[in-house]
Design a protein around this motif. Sequence first.
Motif, PDB file in Angstrom:
ATOM      1  N   ASN A  49      13.433  51.878  47.192  1.00 40.60           N
ATOM      2  CA  ASN A  49      12.629  53.015  47.624  1.00 40.60           C
ATOM      3  C   ASN A  49      12.165  53.745  46.373  1.00 40.60           C
ATOM      4  O   ASN A  49      12.987  54.202  45.568  1.00 40.60           O
ATOM      5  CB  ASN A  49      13.437  53.946  48.527  1.00 40.60           C
ATOM      6  N   ILE A  50      10.840  53.818  46.202  1.00 42.73           N
ATOM      7  CA  ILE A  50      10.260  54.348  44.978  1.00 42.73           C
ATOM      8  C   ILE A  50       9.391  55.562  45.303  1.00 42.73           C
ATOM      9  O   ILE A  50       8.562  55.502  46.218  1.00 42.73           O
ATOM     10  CB  ILE A  50       9.402  53.277  44.275  1.00 42.73           C
ATOM     11  N   GLU A  51       9.587  56.643  44.569  1.00 45.05           N
ATOM     12  CA  GLU A  51       8.750  57.829  44.720  1.00 45.05           C
ATOM     13  C   GLU A  51       7.848  57.950  43.498  1.00 45.05           C
ATOM     14  O   GLU A  51       8.308  57.857  42.360  1.00 45.05           O
ATOM     15  CB  GLU A  51       9.611  59.080  44.887  1.00 45.05           C
ATOM     16  N   VAL A  52       6.557  58.138  43.763  1.00 44.56           N
ATOM     17  CA  VAL A  52       5.558  58.170  42.698  1.00 44.56           C
ATOM     18  C   VAL A  52       4.760  59.467  42.782  1.00 44.56           C
ATOM     19  O   VAL A  52       4.268  59.829  43.861  1.00 44.56           O
ATOM     20  CB  VAL A  52       4.595  56.962  42.824  1.00 44.56           C
ATOM     21  N   ASP A  53       4.621  60.152  41.662  1.00 41.62           N
ATOM     22  CA  ASP A  53       3.768  61.340  41.582  1.00 41.62           C
ATOM     23  C   ASP A  53       2.338  60.852  41.349  1.00 41.62           C
ATOM     24  O   ASP A  53       1.967  60.492  40.230  1.00 41.62           O
ATOM     25  CB  ASP A  53       4.231  62.236  40.440  1.00 41.62           C
ATOM     26  N   ARG A  54       1.544  60.839  42.402  1.00 41.92           N
ATOM     27  CA  ARG A  54       0.197  60.273  42.338  1.00 41.92           C
ATOM     28  C   ARG A  54      -0.700  60.999  41.344  1.00 41.92           C
ATOM     29  O   ARG A  54      -1.612  60.405  40.752  1.00 41.92           O
ATOM     30  CB  ARG A  54      -0.446  60.294  43.715  1.00 41.92           C
ATOM     31  N   SER A  55      -0.451  62.287  41.132  1.00 44.76           N
ATOM     32  CA  SER A  55      -1.315  63.071  40.247  1.00 44.76           C
ATOM     33  C   SER A  55      -1.277  62.563  38.810  1.00 44.76           C
ATOM     34  O   SER A  55      -2.239  62.727  38.050  1.00 44.76           O
ATOM     35  CB  SER A  55      -0.930  64.551  40.292  1.00 44.76           C
ATOM     36  N   LYS A  56      -0.181  61.919  38.413  1.00 45.93           N
ATOM     37  CA  LYS A  56      -0.065  61.374  37.062  1.00 45.93           C
ATOM     38  C   LYS A  56      -0.990  60.178  36.850  1.00 45.93           C
ATOM     39  O   LYS A  56      -1.266  59.794  35.719  1.00 45.93           O
ATOM     40  CB  LYS A  56       1.383  60.953  36.781  1.00 45.93           C
ATOM     41  N   PHE A  57      -1.440  59.581  37.961  1.00 48.61           N
ATOM     42  CA  PHE A  57      -2.301  58.398  37.901  1.00 48.61           C
ATOM     43  C   PHE A  57      -3.746  58.734  38.287  1.00 48.61           C
ATOM     44  O   PHE A  57      -4.490  57.868  38.736  1.00 48.61           O
ATOM     45  CB  PHE A  57      -1.738  57.309  38.810  1.00 48.61           C
ATOM     46  N   ASP A  58      -4.126  59.986  38.102  1.00 51.73           N
ATOM     47  CA  ASP A  58      -5.478  60.455  38.400  1.00 51.73           C
ATOM     48  C   ASP A  58      -5.842  60.247  39.876  1.00 51.73           C
ATOM     49  O   ASP A  58      -6.986  59.958  40.213  1.00 51.73           O
ATOM     50  CB  ASP A  58      -6.502  59.765  37.496  1.00 51.73           C
ATOM     51  N   VAL A  59      -4.850  60.397  40.744  1.00 50.75           N
ATOM     52  CA  VAL A  59      -5.093  60.387  42.194  1.00 50.75           C
ATOM     53  C   VAL A  59      -4.832  61.824  42.641  1.00 50.75           C
ATOM     54  O   VAL A  59      -3.740  62.172  43.073  1.00 50.75           O
ATOM     55  CB  VAL A  59      -4.171  59.393  42.924  1.00 50.75           C
ATOM     56  N   ARG A  60      -5.861  62.682  42.521  1.00 48.99           N
ATOM     57  CA  ARG A  60      -5.648  64.127  42.616  1.00 48.99           C
ATOM     58  C   ARG A  60      -6.299  64.771  43.834  1.00 48.99           C
ATOM     59  O   ARG A  60      -6.256  65.989  43.986  1.00 48.99           O
ATOM     60  CB  ARG A  60      -6.165  64.797  41.339  1.00 48.99           C
ATOM     61  N   TYR A  61      -6.913  63.989  44.693  1.00 46.16           N
ATOM     62  CA  TYR A  61      -7.583  64.568  45.850  1.00 46.16           C
ATOM     63  C   TYR A  61      -6.584  65.365  46.695  1.00 46.16           C
ATOM     64  O   TYR A  61      -5.517  64.873  47.050  1.00 46.16           O
ATOM     65  CB  TYR A  61      -8.203  63.469  46.706  1.00 46.16           C
ATOM     66  N   GLY A  62      -6.921  66.609  46.985  1.00 43.13           N
ATOM     67  CA  GLY A  62      -6.074  67.445  47.825  1.00 43.13           C
ATOM     68  C   GLY A  62      -4.775  67.881  47.184  1.00 43.13           C
ATOM     69  O   GLY A  62      -3.869  68.366  47.869  1.00 43.13           O
TER      70      GLY A  62
END
Length: 196
Positions: free
Chosen positions: A156-169
């Motif tokens: 089970n992996i948790e990823v902070d999407r904002s670090k990968f330039d996935v910043r919508y919303g």
Amino acid sequence: MKKQITIISSIISFVVLSAFTPTSDIDGFYRIDAAASKIEWSGSKITGKTHTGTVNLMEGGLQISGGVVSNGKFSIDMTTISVTDLDGDMKGKLEGHLKNEDFFNVEKFKTANIAIKSANGNQITANLTIKGITHEVTFPVTITYTDSGEMTATANIEVDRSKFDVRYGSGSFFDDLGDKAIDDILKFSVTLKGSK
């Protein structure tokens, strides 16, 4: 007395052999069966509404040395992102949005990759690359083996999407989103099936 010593020596030999034989049996390179493996994702709005879905593994392999993970690389086909909690037009609309420039821009970045750097027991540290951006992630993994040389690894992996330039919303970058804000944390439940 000699008989007792012989029995004790036999028991010790058996215990030692039992302790070391399974490790040598499970060591080796396991090629991952992409079709039999599964990656499920979930993402939530601040309000608590959660969307779920899947994305397909393309290929991968895992090296076991001394009974623990020592190496591994995997490629994920980002063009296969699907939504499982919606149907019809709503499903298609969200899938299209996740694939466009607001989120993963799959036309330009068709694959994501993960490369294992190190392991401490069952704790894995790996480089995760999404949209051409690489960051370290750390997560626990559980691996089981069969006598026929097959392996199942779950994580089970948790990823902070904002670090990968996935910043919508993302409330980390945009103000006044209110109940339209989306949590930065994406959760992935991974099941890998492989064999030597």
